[in-house]
Design an enzyme around this catalytic site. Structure first.
Site, PDB file in Angstrom:
ATOM      1  N   GLU A   1       0.628  -1.253   0.005  1.00  0.00           N
ATOM      2  CA  GLU A   1      -0.064  -0.288   0.192  1.00  0.00           C
ATOM      3  C   GLU A   1       0.735   1.639  -0.232  1.00  0.00           C
ATOM      4  O   GLU A   1       0.653   2.399  -0.877  1.00  0.00           O
ATOM      5  CB  GLU A   1      -0.905  -0.065   1.395  1.00  0.00           C
ATOM      6  CG  GLU A   1      -1.716   0.855   1.724  1.00  0.00           C
ATOM      7  CD  GLU A   1      -2.558   1.191   2.474  1.00  0.00           C
ATOM      8  OE1 GLU A   1      -3.686   1.878   2.876  1.00  0.00           O
ATOM      9  OE2 GLU A   1      -2.275   0.785   4.025  1.00  0.00           O
ATOM     10  N   HIS A   2       1.366   0.978   1.225  1.00  0.00           N
ATOM     11  CA  HIS A   2       2.882   2.051   0.857  1.00  0.00           C
ATOM     12  C   HIS A   2       3.875   1.896   0.547  1.00  0.00           C
ATOM     13  O   HIS A   2       4.682   1.053   1.269  1.00  0.00           O
ATOM     14  CB  HIS A   2       2.480   2.833   2.685  1.00  0.00           C
ATOM     15  CG  HIS A   2       1.632   4.135   2.744  1.00  0.00           C
ATOM     16  ND1 HIS A   2       0.244   3.146   3.902  1.00  0.00           N
ATOM     17  CD2 HIS A   2       0.462   4.324   2.398  1.00  0.00           C
ATOM     18  CE1 HIS A   2      -1.100   3.594   4.097  1.00  0.00           C
ATOM     19  NE2 HIS A   2      -0.493   4.054   3.092  1.00  0.00           N
TER      20      HIS A   2
END
Length: 431
Positions: free
Chosen positions: A326-327
């Protein structure tokens, strides 16, 4: 956190090292979510009140947030918080406005024009979680692009507190983005209500927002049923950091903890080619963890997270692309030079002075991002997420005469005589 040497792991051990915690409980939640959705569909508001009482500990007469509650929230928040949210809205607006599509038209052949026109989705439902902490920033991240897209109606659901109220910062955030239809409803039941509709909650065309494994599963189930489209699978938060020997251990540890404190089902990973950096980060984790108000939650997340030693940074990028975080934080000396190696990630943060927390709140990018490996095929929320791209074509008589034979030949090859005839009639020839 567990420390691993990638070069010493078997293929099975490598797969296990990259397995997300939520994947192990998905099968346990699927049936429970299906039962809950069926109950909301069958009994509407009655079911919602019972489920809210069971999970949120409050019995609500009305789910809708009143004007008086909006006014009370407005008076309750600190001026500096309001200003911070206003500043964040301005930057989110700037970034998302720059990426808006205006459609296009092109002549594909003489007398044949093809277009894309942009139209807003009619009614959208936003979900703002508040399981372990209220998230007014999510209301900003969803409300701004919905407003820019021009959606006719925007509905927002967020869990009630035990006194029946909603966190005032969430309500002010909603107001700052122009959202006034807010309902005190959380969890999978909120997703079911916005998908199928009840007497109180309008059904929506598309649902947006992150949540726990139950919310994510509910979104996927309503999408599979055709009740509502969804933005993406957006489950428990995760971060992967690629760091070299020159990275600041304190910065790296702080970034890992900023994700770990989201919830016990969050996952954080560090990949580095430096043993010394990994050791220093572990020491910093212990030091910083002791200072956190949500240390117990972060500690649970860290228990199922990994510090991984790799032979080379190139290996780290191959692992990251496989994981599709996601990040993704690149705590590297020349981070932009490595950006071309990134194939799958929700959002990327370059260098020592770009913590993931900036993207969470106020850099301008969206923090509603694909998780659980979905970044291989999904993108984060944007204005386009709230719009439909509609194809348009127009052909003159000269246009159909010029390209019609192509359509007739292809239609005949597929055995679709009516298709061929629809073109041939306009050309004045026999199909």
């Amino acid at each position: 956190m567990n420390t691993l040497d990638w070069t010493q792991l078997t293929a099975d051990a490598r797969t296990q090292a990259l397995t997300r915690p939520v994947q192990t409980v998905a099968t346990q939640t699927r049936e429970a979510v299906a039962t809950l959705i069926a109950d909301v569909r069958a009994r509407g508001d009655v079911a919602l009140r019972e489920i809210t009482a069971r999970f949120d500990g409050v019995t609500l007469e009305s789910f809708a947030v009143s004007d008086a509650e909006f006014a009370a929230a407005d008076a309750a928040i600190a001026p500096e918080l309001r200003q911070a949210m206003q500043d964040a809205v301005a930057r989110i607006d700037t970034f998302h406005r720059a990426g808006m599509s205006e459609g296009y038209a092109v002549e594909t052949a003489p007398g044949v024009v093809c277009e894309k026109i942009v139209r807003p989705i009619g009614r959208v439902g936003l979900y703002v979680p508040a399981g372990s902490a209220p998230l007014p920033s999510t209301a900003l991240m969803l409300g701004v692009p919905a407003r820019l897209a021009g959606c006719r109606e925007v509905v927002l659901c967020t869990p009630p507190r035990k006194d029946g109220s909603v966190d005032p910062a969430v309500l002010v955030a909603a107001q700052l983005t122009g959202v006034r239809r807010v309902f005190k409803l959380g969890g999978a039941q909120a997703i079911a209500a916005m998908a199928y509709g009840t007497d109180s909650i309008p059904s929506c065309d598309k649902l947006f927002g992150p949540g726990n494994s139950f919310v994510t599963e509910a979104k996927q189930q309503v999408a599979q049923s055709g009740a509502a489209a969804i933005d993406m699978p957006a489950g428990p938060s995760e971060v992967l950091v690629i760091a070299d020997a020159g990275a600041q251990p304190a910065f790296v540890a702080a970034d890992l903890l900023s994700q770990a404190e989201h919830g016990p089902d969050s996952q954080v990973l560090l990949l580095s080619d430096s043993d010394a950096l990994i050791t220093a980060v572990q020491e910093q984790l212990d030091l910083q963890l002791a200072q956190l108000s949500r240390a117990d939650i972060a500690r649970q997340a860290l228990a199922q997270s990994r510090l991984i030693k790799v032979a080379t940074l190139q290996d780290a990028f191959e692992i990251s692309n496989r994981y599709a975080p996601e990040h993704l934080i690149l705590a590297l000396r020349e981070p932009r030079a490595w950006l071309a190696q990134v194939e799958a990630a929700g959002s990327v943060f370059l260098g020592d002075y770009t913590p993931e927390a900036l993207g969470d709140y106020c850099s301008g990018t969206n923090h509603v991002l694909p998780t659980s490996g979905a970044a291989r095929a999904y993108s984060g929320v944007s204005v386009a997420s709230f719009q439909n791209m509609v194809s348009v074509q127009a052909a003159s008589k000269a246009g159909i005469d010029g390209i019609g034979a192509c359509a007739v030949i292809l239609a005949r090859a597929e055995g679709l005589d009516a298709h061929a005839n629809a073109v041939a009639l306009r050309m004045g020839v026999a199909a």
